[in-house]
Design an enzyme around this catalytic site. Sequence first.
Site, mmCIF file in Angstrom:
data_model
loop_
_atom_site.group_PDB
_atom_site.id
_atom_site.type_symbol
_atom_site.label_atom_id
_atom_site.label_comp_id
_atom_site.label_asym_id
_atom_site.label_seq_id
_atom_site.Cartn_x
_atom_site.Cartn_y
_atom_site.Cartn_z
ATOM 1 N N ASP A 211 -1.281 -1.046 6.143
ATOM 2 C CA ASP A 211 -1.576 -0.633 7.484
ATOM 3 C C ASP A 211 -2.544 -1.245 8.183
ATOM 4 O O ASP A 211 -2.835 -0.818 9.359
ATOM 5 C CB ASP A 211 -1.568 0.996 7.513
ATOM 6 C CG ASP A 211 -2.820 1.442 6.674
ATOM 7 O OD1 ASP A 211 -3.552 0.775 6.358
ATOM 8 O OD2 ASP A 211 -2.961 2.702 6.378
ATOM 9 N N ASP B 193 -7.934 -3.040 4.565
ATOM 10 C CA ASP B 193 -7.079 -3.958 3.737
ATOM 11 C C ASP B 193 -7.327 -5.298 4.021
ATOM 12 O O ASP B 193 -7.042 -6.380 3.324
ATOM 13 C CB ASP B 193 -5.778 -3.928 4.053
ATOM 14 C CG ASP B 193 -4.747 -2.660 3.531
ATOM 15 O OD1 ASP B 193 -5.746 -2.045 2.743
ATOM 16 O OD2 ASP B 193 -3.894 -2.167 4.120
ATOM 17 N N ASP C 19 0.870 -1.251 -0.010
ATOM 18 C CA ASP C 19 -0.003 0.005 0.074
ATOM 19 C C ASP C 19 1.015 1.188 -0.120
ATOM 20 O O ASP C 19 2.212 1.196 0.325
ATOM 21 C CB ASP C 19 -0.570 -0.107 1.197
ATOM 22 C CG ASP C 19 -2.055 0.891 1.495
ATOM 23 O OD1 ASP C 19 -2.391 1.430 0.106
ATOM 24 O OD2 ASP C 19 -2.337 1.388 2.555
#
Lengths: 74, 617
Positions: free
Chosen positions: B511, B515, B318
């Site tokens: 993080d 996700d 990411d």
Amino acid sequence: MKKYKFKIKNLDCANCANELENTLKKLDTIENVSISFMMQRLSFECIEENKEKAVESIKNVIKKAEPDVVIEEI
Amino acid sequence: MNQKNNKRLIKIIVSFLLVVISYLCRFDQELYNNILYVIAYLIVGFDIVLKAVKNIFRGKIFDENFLMTVATLGAFCIGELEEAVAVMLFYQVGELFQSYAVDKSRKSVANLMDIRPDYANVCREEETLRVDPDEVNVGEIILVKPGEKIPLDGVVVEGESMLNTKSLTGEAIPRKVTVNDEVLSGCINNDGILRIKVRKEFEESTVSKILDLVENASSRKSKSENFISRFAKYYTPIVVIIAILLAVIPSFVIKDAVFSDWLYRALSFLVVSCPCALVISIPLSFFGGIGAASKMGVLIKGSNYLEALASSEIIVCDKTGTLTEGVFKVQKIEATLCSDDDLLRYASYAESFSNHPISLSLKQAYDKEINEKLVTETEEISGKGVKAVVNGKTVLVGNEKLMEQYNIKFQKSNEIGTIVYVAINNEFAGMILIADKIKEDSYKAINLFKSNHIEKIVMLTGDRENISKDVADTLHLDEYHAELLPQDKVSWVEKLMVQKLPNRKLIFVGDGINDAPVLALSDIGVAMGGLGSDAAIEAADIVIMTDELSKIASSIKISKKTMRIVRENIVFAIAVKIGVLVLSAFGIASMWAAVFADVGVSVLAIINALRVLRIKE
């Protein structure tokens, strides 16, 4: 299905842990049984209502295979 | 060393002395020697014989106790008393060592994770009580003195101190906390006295979550562990059957075959057939690897993930918060009329009444008290910026559109990020660049990935194309895809999963916020900055407690070393065992060699496994 964890004491050898795990895997009442020799952990999953019965059958197996071993819920 | 081992050690020593005495003093009558050997045997081996007998009644015939008993009693029968005692003695030495090594590594991993607080000082009715952390309720105030562990997550209400977070994050530099700062359980209070308002019960506290995770890590077994336990299942019975055949068949087939010779060879087989050396060293290695990783603040949820790390091929990251810091900061100031500091001051003053992220970044960069009396006639121009009178001067702060609206001639900047133009008294005064910054650590991490045989590093982000391209180019990433919606990330990861070689792995690093689907889809899902984010700890396979991407590279290194040790142990143990089996079948290797193949290999494999614990970053 709920996960339960037990401390497993007096289990002397790694292969005994493997054999015990294999025997426990044959029980119908519980699933995903795992014994970690290094952490001295026994974990399994079962339906909440069946917990008492499952623990009973696990204790029976242990009594036969490794009589010195005791388990304690954590 | 525990009591059981102490007892065992004494038995070994006594029995060993008897053997030495018997060996040195050759009595006139052999009987006396033999009596000494029998006593020595009983001292060191009685437990094992007893267990073996018990086990037979329970139908367990291939266990170690039984095998050792049959082998040694057999040796007695064919008159090899010395060897019988020696085999039992060595076997016990090996067992002792094994038990010691397992204890030691359990302890050293327990020390690594020595974050469980034993008590909490809770303030109730003007009294401070020392209670179990379990008994403290949310909302109560706890007192943490210097040197104590913070028992529960909470917020500081009084006091100031430096916190040592090393056991949680592997980070050596202490962190300063003061009133209103959040603190996490498991940190150690270095100097000041803190009063903390508890925010979470012990069960829900960071420390409980982490301990739970680490303690359960070894219940997810790796392929190597499963392989070795399957191997052990077949190995022992096969060797025992060969031993029986070896004892019986030659007497019928070979002319002048001496039964006792072949029996001796068969007994050596039984000694070698014990599987424990193999079985113990594999989980021990993984245990050490997981321990070494948690020492530097990387929590791995299972041996299977540690194993998978070693064969990673693609890393998908990411952007915001993973490669970059995720906070918007003033990166650059270009003043044309006044000094850079003055430009920042005017801009901060003009924006002082706004709570827009841009104004927050400006105020953070200015970092001085703002005298609000000097600011008048503040006017927010929606979507463009702010107009205000600061110290009698008209200040415009905003984007291109604002400058165009007021017909100000300005230099258009090509910087990547959010550009804030400033005009003072209708004259262009300069620009301020606000952007997310690439973490220093990301450069190091990408280099380490490349040198660790990661074939492809891909960035997936929802951010704008030009900003993403800049990050990808600066870090020399292999691929990037920008302006993605969460479902687009899923489909990209699906595509990448197909591209890799079938036995290699894909790591996704995020993080941990939003996700979850991608973390679940990838082979290994890694969440960063796990400290304090429950969602991340839940969803990921590996949690990095700090926000350093390079920790993944270090974990890959640990994983590779662990796997190398695992392979070494498997190959070494199997090779020695098979070698000794072949040699003893031909009568070349004695029962001594057989004992080495069992106990010696197990000791060496354990020593090798313990090396994992010593891996440094």
